[in-house]
Motif scaffolding. Structure first.
Motif, short mmCIF file in Angstrom:
data_model
loop_
_atom_site.label_atom_id
_atom_site.label_comp_id
_atom_site.label_asym_id
_atom_site.label_seq_id
_atom_site.Cartn_x
_atom_site.Cartn_y
_atom_site.Cartn_z
N UNK A 255 0.82 -1.22 0.00
CA UNK A 255 0.00 0.00 0.00
C UNK A 255 0.85 1.27 0.00
N UNK A 256 2.16 1.12 -0.01
CA UNK A 256 3.08 2.25 0.06
C UNK A 256 2.92 3.17 -1.15
N UNK A 257 2.74 4.48 -0.86
CA UNK A 257 2.60 5.47 -1.93
C UNK A 257 3.58 6.63 -1.71
N UNK A 258 4.75 6.30 -1.18
CA UNK A 258 5.83 7.24 -0.88
C UNK A 258 5.57 8.07 0.37
N UNK A 259 4.50 7.72 1.08
CA UNK A 259 4.25 8.29 2.40
C UNK A 259 4.31 7.14 3.39
N UNK A 260 5.14 7.23 4.44
CA UNK A 260 5.31 6.10 5.35
C UNK A 260 3.98 5.56 5.88
N UNK A 261 3.85 4.25 5.86
CA UNK A 261 2.62 3.58 6.30
C UNK A 261 2.62 3.49 7.82
N UNK A 262 1.52 3.92 8.42
CA UNK A 262 1.42 3.89 9.88
C UNK A 262 1.04 2.49 10.37
N UNK A 263 1.22 2.30 11.65
CA UNK A 263 1.04 0.99 12.27
C UNK A 263 -0.34 0.38 11.99
N UNK A 264 -1.40 1.15 12.24
CA UNK A 264 -2.75 0.60 12.07
C UNK A 264 -2.99 0.12 10.65
N UNK A 265 -2.53 0.91 9.67
CA UNK A 265 -2.72 0.52 8.28
C UNK A 265 -1.87 -0.70 7.92
N UNK A 266 -0.66 -0.77 8.49
CA UNK A 266 0.19 -1.93 8.24
C UNK A 266 -0.43 -3.20 8.83
N UNK A 267 -1.08 -3.06 9.99
CA UNK A 267 -1.77 -4.22 10.58
C UNK A 267 -2.89 -4.70 9.67
N UNK A 268 -3.69 -3.76 9.15
CA UNK A 268 -4.78 -4.11 8.24
C UNK A 268 -4.23 -4.77 6.98
N UNK A 269 -3.17 -4.18 6.44
CA UNK A 269 -2.56 -4.72 5.23
C UNK A 269 -1.99 -6.11 5.49
N UNK A 270 -1.44 -6.31 6.68
CA UNK A 270 -0.88 -7.61 7.03
C UNK A 270 -1.93 -8.69 7.07
N UNK A 271 -3.11 -8.35 7.56
CA UNK A 271 -4.21 -9.32 7.58
C UNK A 271 -4.59 -9.71 6.16
N UNK A 272 -4.62 -8.74 5.26
CA UNK A 272 -4.93 -9.02 3.85
C UNK A 272 -3.87 -9.94 3.25
N UNK A 273 -2.61 -9.66 3.56
CA UNK A 273 -1.51 -10.49 3.04
C UNK A 273 -1.69 -11.94 3.47
N UNK A 274 -1.98 -12.16 4.75
CA UNK A 274 -2.13 -13.54 5.23
C UNK A 274 -3.37 -14.21 4.64
N UNK A 275 -4.44 -13.44 4.46
CA UNK A 275 -5.63 -13.99 3.79
C UNK A 275 -5.30 -14.40 2.37
N UNK A 276 -4.58 -13.53 1.65
CA UNK A 276 -4.20 -13.82 0.28
C UNK A 276 -3.26 -15.03 0.22
#
Length: 225
Positions: free
Chosen positions: A199-220
């Motif tokens: 989800x990186x768009x050249x703005x550092x990803x914050x913890x909450x968003x990284x947690x959400x993204x991590x859940x998607x990664x494991x689901x995928x």
């Protein structure tokens, strides 16, 4: 998720001609709760995948990616991918020593095949995820907002268990430093760094968003199995 663009492919199935450098992630066969990540790219000579990653030591190997999920880093240009992969190769050629541990605040760098710890951090060390993160940060890709990270009780328990597993392989003074930092330094999980890169768009990803993204990664990843 806002700006959700996580495209985790099975093996090399998601690679396009524009993809030069990616991350792999997989669950351990012995325990699906244990995840591991690292870099992946193709050998120029035979187009076979090469993995560059950190376990208890730096590993650079050619291995089929059966059971792996792969995320290609579309924010890394072909030129920068070539520079990073050259450094990954040189680290292997010079058999660079990397200390595995939980204490990392950023600032670990890699130059001409030599790992240079952050001189301001006692016990500076790396996990598989912080190895990936520090390499990307070195080349200007500040993927995550480290200051936004939270140390959960689960992370603290993981740190405690990991340090005890490694104890017999660590110098006593280094072990004590790692032990002192349990619950004090953040843990960046493999799925969080892979998700943040998705989800990186050249703005550092914050913890909450990284947690959400991590859940998607494991689901995928589970869908690819």
């Amino acid at each position: 998720m806002k700006n959700h663009k996580i495209n985790l492919g099975k093996d090399l199935s998601s690679k396009t001609d524009d993809d030069s450098l990616g991350l792999f992630i997989r669950r351990a066969n012995y325990n699906p709760d244990v995840k591991h990540t690292g870099f992946v790219f193709l050998d120029n000579e035979n187009s076979k995948p090469i993995r560059a990653h950190l376990t208890s030591r730096y590993e650079f190997d050619r291995k089929k990616l059966k059971g792996y999920g792969v995320l290609w880093l579309d924010f890394v240009s072909e030129r920068n991918a070539a520079i990073i992969t050259a450094e990954l190769r040189t680290l292997a050629l010079k058999e660079s020593d990397m200390l595995y541990g939980i204490t990392n605040y950023g600032g670990t760098t890699f130059q001409d095949g030599v790992t240079i710890p952050n001189p301001d951090v006692r016990g500076d060390s790396l996990t598989c995820a912080t190895f990936v993160l520090c390499m990307l940060e070195q080349f200007g890709f500040n993927v995550v907002d480290r200051d936004s990270w939270i140390v959960s009780d689960e992370d603290t328990q993981w740190q405690k268990g990991m340090i005890e597993i490694l104890k017999e392989h660590l110098q006593p003074d280094f072990y004590e430093i790692q032990k002192e930092n349990i619950g004090k330094v953040v843990r960046i999980r493999p799925e969080q760094i892979v998700g943040a890169c998705g989800v990186f768009d050249y703005s550092p990803v914050k913890y909450d968003e990284a947690c959400e993204a991590g859940i998607i990664v494991l689901d995928e990843l589970d869908k690819l199995a």
